[in-house]
Design a protein around this motif. Structure first.
Motif, mmCIF file in Angstrom:
data_model
loop_
_atom_site.group_PDB
_atom_site.id
_atom_site.type_symbol
_atom_site.label_atom_id
_atom_site.label_comp_id
_atom_site.label_asym_id
_atom_site.label_seq_id
_atom_site.Cartn_x
_atom_site.Cartn_y
_atom_site.Cartn_z
ATOM 1 N N PHE A 38 0.812 -1.487 -0.181
ATOM 2 C CA PHE A 38 -0.269 -0.564 0.860
ATOM 3 C C PHE A 38 1.170 1.463 -0.259
ATOM 4 N N HIS A 39 1.952 1.038 0.498
ATOM 5 C CA HIS A 39 3.016 2.584 1.042
ATOM 6 C C HIS A 39 2.936 2.719 -0.166
ATOM 7 N N ARG A 40 3.423 1.471 -0.785
ATOM 8 C CA ARG A 40 4.076 1.799 -2.461
ATOM 9 C C ARG A 40 3.407 2.287 -3.368
ATOM 10 N N ILE A 41 2.227 1.959 -3.892
ATOM 11 C CA ILE A 41 1.702 2.048 -4.713
ATOM 12 C C ILE A 41 1.063 3.747 -4.033
ATOM 13 N N PHE A 42 0.715 4.233 -3.013
ATOM 14 C CA PHE A 42 0.600 5.044 -2.641
ATOM 15 C C PHE A 42 1.168 6.440 -2.747
ATOM 16 N N HIS A 43 2.550 5.779 -2.282
ATOM 17 C CA HIS A 43 3.346 6.861 -2.843
ATOM 18 C C HIS A 43 3.647 7.134 -4.839
ATOM 19 N N SER A 44 3.512 6.187 -5.400
ATOM 20 C CA SER A 44 3.743 5.935 -6.860
ATOM 21 C C SER A 44 2.579 7.046 -7.228
ATOM 22 N N VAL A 45 1.240 6.873 -6.828
ATOM 23 C CA VAL A 45 0.091 7.603 -7.179
ATOM 24 C C VAL A 45 -0.115 8.936 -7.071
ATOM 25 N N VAL A 46 0.113 9.431 -5.477
ATOM 26 C CA VAL A 46 -0.198 10.532 -4.893
ATOM 27 C C VAL A 46 0.767 11.206 -4.914
ATOM 28 N N GLY A 47 2.574 10.886 -5.118
ATOM 29 C CA GLY A 47 3.591 11.369 -5.374
ATOM 30 C C GLY A 47 4.095 11.741 -4.104
ATOM 31 N N GLU A 48 3.615 11.427 -2.668
ATOM 32 C CA GLU A 48 4.451 11.245 -1.738
ATOM 33 C C GLU A 48 3.632 10.431 -0.942
ATOM 34 N N PRO A 49 4.754 10.019 0.272
ATOM 35 C CA PRO A 49 4.176 8.669 1.504
ATOM 36 C C PRO A 49 3.050 9.287 1.356
ATOM 37 N N VAL A 50 2.777 8.112 2.610
ATOM 38 C CA VAL A 50 0.939 8.321 3.364
ATOM 39 C C VAL A 50 1.472 8.857 4.333
ATOM 40 N N ALA A 51 2.431 8.991 5.310
ATOM 41 C CA ALA A 51 2.532 10.125 6.289
ATOM 42 C C ALA A 51 2.715 11.689 5.905
ATOM 43 N N GLU A 52 3.874 12.107 5.058
ATOM 44 C CA GLU A 52 3.552 13.159 4.214
ATOM 45 C C GLU A 52 1.807 13.144 4.452
ATOM 46 N N TYR A 53 1.088 12.879 3.461
ATOM 47 C CA TYR A 53 -0.082 13.085 2.284
ATOM 48 C C TYR A 53 -0.519 14.010 3.886
ATOM 49 N N ILE A 54 -0.181 12.376 5.081
ATOM 50 C CA ILE A 54 -1.432 13.294 6.350
ATOM 51 C C ILE A 54 -1.520 14.254 6.758
ATOM 52 N N ARG A 55 -0.034 14.099 7.268
ATOM 53 C CA ARG A 55 0.342 15.576 7.635
ATOM 54 C C ARG A 55 -0.143 17.091 7.120
ATOM 55 N N ARG A 56 0.397 16.632 6.020
ATOM 56 C CA ARG A 56 0.016 18.007 5.060
ATOM 57 C C ARG A 56 -1.323 18.451 5.796
ATOM 58 N N ARG A 57 -2.484 16.908 4.678
ATOM 59 C CA ARG A 57 -4.068 17.083 5.083
ATOM 60 C C ARG A 57 -4.267 17.902 6.611
ATOM 61 N N ARG A 58 -3.658 17.739 7.455
ATOM 62 C CA ARG A 58 -3.402 18.085 9.038
ATOM 63 C C ARG A 58 -3.289 19.868 9.287
ATOM 64 N N LEU A 59 -2.370 19.852 8.539
ATOM 65 C CA LEU A 59 -1.472 21.341 8.453
ATOM 66 C C LEU A 59 -3.004 22.380 7.850
ATOM 67 N N LYS A 60 -3.053 22.116 6.692
ATOM 68 C CA LYS A 60 -3.773 22.352 5.736
ATOM 69 C C LYS A 60 -5.444 22.872 6.521
ATOM 70 N N GLU A 61 -6.124 21.905 7.360
ATOM 71 C CA GLU A 61 -7.646 21.708 7.852
ATOM 72 C C GLU A 61 -6.633 22.464 9.209
ATOM 73 N N ALA A 62 -5.726 22.501 9.983
ATOM 74 C CA ALA A 62 -5.371 23.527 10.922
ATOM 75 C C ALA A 62 -5.475 24.730 10.480
ATOM 76 N N ALA A 63 -4.554 25.205 9.448
ATOM 77 C CA ALA A 63 -4.807 26.378 9.102
ATOM 78 C C ALA A 63 -6.065 27.422 8.742
ATOM 79 N N ASN A 64 -6.760 26.779 7.962
ATOM 80 C CA ASN A 64 -8.259 27.044 8.095
ATOM 81 C C ASN A 64 -9.286 27.028 9.529
ATOM 82 N N GLU A 65 -8.865 26.687 10.382
ATOM 83 C CA GLU A 65 -9.435 26.507 11.766
ATOM 84 C C GLU A 65 -8.627 27.862 11.958
ATOM 85 N N LEU A 66 -7.291 28.250 12.511
ATOM 86 C CA LEU A 66 -6.691 28.861 12.317
ATOM 87 C C LEU A 66 -7.329 30.040 12.292
#
Length: 116
Positions: A38-66
Motif C-alpha cells: 500500500f505504501h509503495r502504491i500510494f507514494h507512486s500514485v499520489v507523489g508523496e508518502p502516506v505520512a506526509e500526505y496526512i501531515r500536510r492535510r492536517r496542517l491545511k485543516e489546522a490553517a483553515n481553523e486558525l
C-alpha cells in the motif's frame, strides 16, 4: 487490480479521520493490501508518502481553523493529532514558512485591511 480505486478509498478514509489517530496498517487493511505494498502504491500514485500526505492535510485543516475560529493554537494542534504545540508549530512553520500565531495574525490583519 485497480490501484486508483484503492487510493481513492484510502484518501476518503484519511479525509474522514484527520482528527483521529491514523495507522498505516488500518488504511492498508481498508483497501486489502499489505502495509508495504500500500505504501509503495500510494507514494507512486499520489507523489508523496502516506505520512506526509496526512501531515500536510492536517496542517491545511489546522490553517483553515486558525483563520476561521478563535480556538487556541494548542487545542488545534491536539485536535489534529500533534503531540504538542511545539511539534505542531515546527511542522506548520516548515509548510507555511511562519509559526501558526503569526499566520493567524497576518491573515487576519490582511483580511481586515482588505475589508476596509
Amino acid at each position: 487490480m485497480n490501484y486508483n480505486a484503492c487510493i481513492r478509498k484510502s484518501i476518503e478514509y484519511i479525509e474522514h479521520n484527520l482528527e483521529n489517530k491514523i495507522e498505516l496498517e488500518d488504511i492498508a487493511h481498508k483497501v486489502f493490501l499489505s502495509k508495504y505494498h500500500f505504501h509503495r502504491i500510494f507514494h507512486s500514485v499520489v507523489g508523496e508518502p502516506v505520512a506526509e500526505y496526512i501531515r500536510r492535510r492536517r496542517l491545511k485543516e489546522a490553517a483553515n481553523e486558525l483563520l476561521n475560529t478563535r480556538n487556541k493554537i494548542v487545542d488545534i494542534a491536539l485536535k489534529y493529532q500533534f503531540s504538542s504545540q511545539e511539534s505542531f508549530t515546527k511542522a506548520f512553520k516548515k509548510l507555511y514558512g511562519m509559526p501558526p500565531r503569526e499566520f493567524r495574525r497576518n491573515r487576519t490583519a490582511s483580511s481586515i485591511s482588505m475589508a476596509a
